[in-house]
Design a protein around this motif. Sequence first.
Motif, short mmCIF file in Angstrom:
data_model
loop_
_atom_site.label_atom_id
_atom_site.label_comp_id
_atom_site.label_asym_id
_atom_site.label_seq_id
_atom_site.Cartn_x
_atom_site.Cartn_y
_atom_site.Cartn_z
N ILE A 56 0.83 -1.21 0.00
CA ILE A 56 0.00 0.00 0.00
C ILE A 56 0.87 1.26 0.00
N ASN A 57 0.31 2.33 -0.51
CA ASN A 57 0.91 3.66 -0.41
C ASN A 57 0.12 4.39 0.66
N ARG A 58 0.65 4.35 1.86
CA ARG A 58 -0.08 4.84 3.02
C ARG A 58 0.22 6.31 3.26
N PHE A 59 -0.85 7.06 3.60
CA PHE A 59 -0.66 8.46 3.98
C PHE A 59 -0.09 8.46 5.39
N ARG A 60 0.90 9.29 5.65
CA ARG A 60 1.55 9.31 6.97
C ARG A 60 0.77 10.21 7.92
N TRP A 61 -0.35 9.67 8.44
CA TRP A 61 -1.20 10.42 9.37
C TRP A 61 -0.44 10.82 10.62
N GLU A 62 0.54 10.04 11.01
CA GLU A 62 1.25 10.31 12.26
C GLU A 62 2.08 11.58 12.22
N HIS A 63 2.20 12.21 11.04
CA HIS A 63 3.00 13.42 10.94
C HIS A 63 2.15 14.69 10.99
N GLY A 64 0.87 14.55 11.29
CA GLY A 64 -0.01 15.69 11.54
C GLY A 64 -0.03 16.72 10.43
N THR A 65 0.32 17.95 10.76
CA THR A 65 0.19 19.05 9.81
C THR A 65 1.45 19.32 9.00
N ARG A 66 2.45 18.49 9.11
CA ARG A 66 3.65 18.65 8.28
C ARG A 66 3.30 18.53 6.81
N THR A 67 4.28 18.70 5.96
CA THR A 67 4.08 18.50 4.53
C THR A 67 3.49 17.11 4.31
N PRO A 68 2.37 17.01 3.59
CA PRO A 68 1.73 15.70 3.39
C PRO A 68 2.69 14.69 2.74
N GLU A 69 2.78 13.52 3.35
CA GLU A 69 3.69 12.48 2.86
C GLU A 69 2.95 11.15 2.75
N ARG A 70 3.48 10.31 1.88
CA ARG A 70 3.06 8.92 1.78
C ARG A 70 4.30 8.06 1.90
N VAL A 71 4.09 6.79 2.17
CA VAL A 71 5.18 5.83 2.26
C VAL A 71 4.62 4.48 1.82
N GLN A 72 5.43 3.69 1.12
CA GLN A 72 4.97 2.34 0.77
C GLN A 72 5.14 1.45 1.99
N SER A 73 4.10 0.68 2.26
CA SER A 73 4.07 -0.19 3.42
C SER A 73 3.53 -1.55 3.01
N LEU A 74 3.91 -2.55 3.74
CA LEU A 74 3.40 -3.90 3.53
C LEU A 74 2.44 -4.22 4.66
N LEU A 75 1.18 -4.46 4.31
CA LEU A 75 0.15 -4.87 5.26
C LEU A 75 -0.04 -6.37 5.05
N THR A 76 0.24 -7.16 6.08
CA THR A 76 0.21 -8.61 5.97
C THR A 76 -0.75 -9.21 7.00
N VAL A 77 -1.61 -10.09 6.52
CA VAL A 77 -2.55 -10.82 7.37
C VAL A 77 -2.10 -12.28 7.37
N SER A 78 -1.87 -12.85 8.54
CA SER A 78 -1.39 -14.23 8.65
C SER A 78 -2.51 -15.16 9.10
N ASP A 79 -2.25 -16.47 8.98
CA ASP A 79 -3.19 -17.53 9.37
C ASP A 79 -4.51 -17.44 8.61
N VAL A 80 -4.42 -17.10 7.32
CA VAL A 80 -5.60 -16.95 6.46
C VAL A 80 -5.97 -18.30 5.86
N THR A 81 -7.25 -18.66 5.98
CA THR A 81 -7.72 -19.93 5.43
C THR A 81 -8.49 -19.75 4.12
N SER A 82 -9.08 -18.55 3.92
CA SER A 82 -9.76 -18.27 2.66
C SER A 82 -9.89 -16.76 2.48
#
Length: 154
Positions: A56-82
């Motif tokens: 994902i290209n996640r918006f960096r909400w944790e940086h509040g009112t700074r210059t708007p930034e995004r970062v590529q992140s890996l969101l992983t869900v484990s133990d998936v059966t379907s």
Amino acid sequence: MSADDARFHDGAGRPLALWATDVEDLKVVSALCQDAILSASDMRWLRSERKLALLINRFRWEHGTRTPERVQSLLTVSDVTSVRGQGVAPGDAETVLSLLQVAWEGDDEVAGRLQLIFAGDGVAEARCDCLDVTLRDVTRSYAAPSGRAPEHPE
């Protein structure tokens, strides 16, 4: 909040790495993933590894009112059966998805369904043996192409 509690600015400039194993943890991951964008081809179910992975290209909400930034992140869900989806075309590089929420619905004390809710009524649902989600930044942050933070009018 005590003086020993971590704050967003403590991690400024460092890659995010979170692990959610309960609903309260998942709420934090969901908030940080809100408004992440991805191509439908960047969502993969790795059946033999029992994982669902999203780049994902996640918006960096944790940086509040700074210059708007995004970062590529890996969101992983484990133990998936379907995995199943509605209004989501997996593998389609032309389809751009906007992730609004990551939610958990438990069937019993452990097993349940993780829902990835996208703008436009799209949903991907992973049936899981347990709640096990990681979010890890994998690139340096970059200026948000739009130059502004996403908005959600009422």
